[in-house]
Design a protein around this motif. Structure first.
Motif, PDB file in Angstrom:
ATOM      1  N   ALA A  44     -14.445 -68.622  89.106  1.00 44.27           N
ATOM      2  CA  ALA A  44     -13.738 -68.476  90.381  1.00 44.27           C
ATOM      3  C   ALA A  44     -14.048 -67.128  91.036  1.00 44.27           C
ATOM      4  O   ALA A  44     -14.319 -67.056  92.238  1.00 44.27           O
ATOM      5  CB  ALA A  44     -12.233 -68.624  90.144  1.00 44.27           C
ATOM      6  N   PHE A  45     -14.044 -66.055  90.234  1.00 43.34           N
ATOM      7  CA  PHE A  45     -14.285 -64.718  90.776  1.00 43.34           C
ATOM      8  C   PHE A  45     -15.724 -64.551  91.244  1.00 43.34           C
ATOM      9  O   PHE A  45     -16.026 -63.681  92.070  1.00 43.34           O
ATOM     10  CB  PHE A  45     -13.961 -63.650  89.719  1.00 43.34           C
ATOM     11  CG  PHE A  45     -12.500 -63.303  89.614  1.00 43.34           C
ATOM     12  CD1 PHE A  45     -11.530 -64.296  89.598  1.00 43.34           C
ATOM     13  CD2 PHE A  45     -12.085 -61.991  89.493  1.00 43.34           C
ATOM     14  CE1 PHE A  45     -10.175 -63.984  89.489  1.00 43.34           C
ATOM     15  CE2 PHE A  45     -10.724 -61.664  89.396  1.00 43.34           C
ATOM     16  CZ  PHE A  45      -9.778 -62.664  89.394  1.00 43.34           C
ATOM     17  N   SER A  46     -16.615 -65.386  90.735  1.00 40.38           N
ATOM     18  CA  SER A  46     -18.029 -65.236  91.061  1.00 40.38           C
ATOM     19  C   SER A  46     -18.355 -65.665  92.488  1.00 40.38           C
ATOM     20  O   SER A  46     -19.470 -65.447  92.966  1.00 40.38           O
ATOM     21  CB  SER A  46     -18.892 -66.018  90.066  1.00 40.38           C
ATOM     22  OG  SER A  46     -18.755 -65.451  88.775  1.00 40.38           O
ATOM     23  N   SER A  53     -16.635 -57.482  90.928  1.00 38.35           N
ATOM     24  CA  SER A  53     -17.595 -57.167  89.871  1.00 38.35           C
ATOM     25  C   SER A  53     -16.943 -56.485  88.670  1.00 38.35           C
ATOM     26  O   SER A  53     -17.271 -56.793  87.522  1.00 38.35           O
ATOM     27  CB  SER A  53     -18.743 -56.295  90.410  1.00 38.35           C
ATOM     28  OG  SER A  53     -18.256 -55.025  90.771  1.00 38.35           O
ATOM     29  N   TYR A  54     -15.994 -55.593  88.901  1.00 38.91           N
ATOM     30  CA  TYR A  54     -15.348 -54.905  87.772  1.00 38.91           C
ATOM     31  C   TYR A  54     -14.518 -55.891  86.940  1.00 38.91           C
ATOM     32  O   TYR A  54     -14.573 -55.897  85.715  1.00 38.91           O
ATOM     33  CB  TYR A  54     -14.470 -53.761  88.280  1.00 38.91           C
ATOM     34  CG  TYR A  54     -13.938 -52.897  87.158  1.00 38.91           C
ATOM     35  CD1 TYR A  54     -14.732 -51.899  86.590  1.00 38.91           C
ATOM     36  CD2 TYR A  54     -12.655 -53.093  86.665  1.00 38.91           C
ATOM     37  CE1 TYR A  54     -14.255 -51.124  85.548  1.00 38.91           C
ATOM     38  CE2 TYR A  54     -12.175 -52.319  85.619  1.00 38.91           C
ATOM     39  CZ  TYR A  54     -12.975 -51.327  85.058  1.00 38.91           C
ATOM     40  OH  TYR A  54     -12.503 -50.573  84.022  1.00 38.91           O
ATOM     41  N   ALA A  55     -13.778 -56.734  87.640  1.00 39.85           N
ATOM     42  CA  ALA A  55     -12.943 -57.719  86.936  1.00 39.85           C
ATOM     43  C   ALA A  55     -13.816 -58.688  86.137  1.00 39.85           C
ATOM     44  O   ALA A  55     -13.498 -59.018  84.979  1.00 39.85           O
ATOM     45  CB  ALA A  55     -12.085 -58.483  87.939  1.00 39.85           C
ATOM     46  N   ILE A  56     -14.912 -59.128  86.724  1.00 40.04           N
ATOM     47  CA  ILE A  56     -15.808 -60.052  86.011  1.00 40.04           C
ATOM     48  C   ILE A  56     -16.377 -59.370  84.773  1.00 40.04           C
ATOM     49  O   ILE A  56     -16.408 -59.956  83.680  1.00 40.04           O
ATOM     50  CB  ILE A  56     -16.958 -60.528  86.934  1.00 40.04           C
ATOM     51  CG1 ILE A  56     -16.402 -61.418  88.044  1.00 40.04           C
ATOM     52  CG2 ILE A  56     -18.019 -61.279  86.136  1.00 40.04           C
ATOM     53  CD1 ILE A  56     -17.408 -61.722  89.157  1.00 40.04           C
ATOM     54  N   ALA A  57     -16.801 -58.116  84.935  1.00 40.19           N
ATOM     55  CA  ALA A  57     -17.383 -57.399  83.792  1.00 40.19           C
ATOM     56  C   ALA A  57     -16.372 -57.252  82.659  1.00 40.19           C
ATOM     57  O   ALA A  57     -16.708 -57.405  81.479  1.00 40.19           O
ATOM     58  CB  ALA A  57     -17.881 -56.031  84.243  1.00 40.19           C
ATOM     59  N   GLU A  58     -15.130 -56.963  83.000  1.00 41.85           N
ATOM     60  CA  GLU A  58     -14.109 -56.808  81.959  1.00 41.85           C
ATOM     61  C   GLU A  58     -13.803 -58.138  81.270  1.00 41.85           C
ATOM     62  O   GLU A  58     -13.587 -58.178  80.063  1.00 41.85           O
ATOM     63  CB  GLU A  58     -12.834 -56.193  82.547  1.00 41.85           C
ATOM     64  CG  GLU A  58     -12.970 -54.707  82.840  1.00 41.85           C
ATOM     65  CD  GLU A  58     -13.447 -53.916  81.614  1.00 41.85           C
ATOM     66  OE1 GLU A  58     -12.773 -53.949  80.572  1.00 41.85           O
ATOM     67  OE2 GLU A  58     -14.513 -53.293  81.697  1.00 41.85           O
TER      68      GLU A  58
END
Ligand code: FE2
Length: 192
Positions: A44-46, A53-58
């Motif tokens: 969803a975040f993509s 990007s920070y949330a996806i990386a975490e």
């Protein structure tokens, strides 16, 4: 990508209460749920990578923990299905005797790993590239997992595995109980 929690037919165990197993299976379901949650959220975040990007990386960083928690427990609980079975003759027994001299000396080394301070797992793997057994300690669910190895034996040494039955100072008794109830046929099949 979605995973369904597996079900396990675990008989009454000696030295590990039904309450512990019930609670522990609940924790396992939580790992499966969170693997699915992370995968859904990343998808969803993509749609807006620049802002997320920070949330996806975490979340990507967290996947190893949740996925390890899912898969490790699947190996752990399956080892109790079918009830206690002694080590069968065959490849695993032969490999252990060749590498450690005897099953007793293998157990001494493995138990020493299992009693490592902290929460995590004692793991025995097979390295298919050299056809050897390798064992190690894994912190939490994922830190220290050896890549390109197949799991053979996974022993959960988190406190939730035994705290309803033993205080931390007696975790060695829990470890003994794991081996009392182990179905070695299940474990041995994993090296084939
Ligand atoms: Fe666990």
């Amino acid at each position: 990508m979605h995973y369904n929690p597996k079900t396990f037919n675990i008989p009454e165990l000696k030295g590990i209460s039904q309450e512990t197993i019930t609670e522990h299976l609940g924790l396992y379901s939580g790992y499966v749920k969170h693997v699915n949650l992370i995968n859904d959220k990343i998808a969803a975040f993509s749609s807006d990578i620049a802002n997320n990007s920070y949330a996806i990386a975490e979340m990507q960083r967290r996947l190893g923990f949740e996925f390890g928690g899912m898969r490790n427990h699947e190996y752990y609980f399956a080892q109790f299905e079918g009830g206690t079975k002694n080590m069968p003759e065959g490849k695993l027994k032969t490999m252990m005797e060749k590498q450690w001299g005897s099953l007793a000396s293998w157990y001494d080394r493995f138990a020493h790993i299992a009693l490592t301070r902290g929460v995590g797992w004692a793991m025995l793997y097979i390295d298919r590239s050299t056809d050897q057994l390798v064992q190690t300690w894994v912190d939490e669910q994922h830190l220290g997992q050896l890549p390109d190895m197949d799991l053979v034996l996974a022993v959960d040494m988190w406190e939730h595995s035994y705290m309803l039955d033993y205080p931390p100072s007696r975790k060695k008794e829990y470890l003994t109980a794991v081996f009392t109830n182990l179905n070695w046929d299940v474990v041995a099949t994993r090296v084939n």
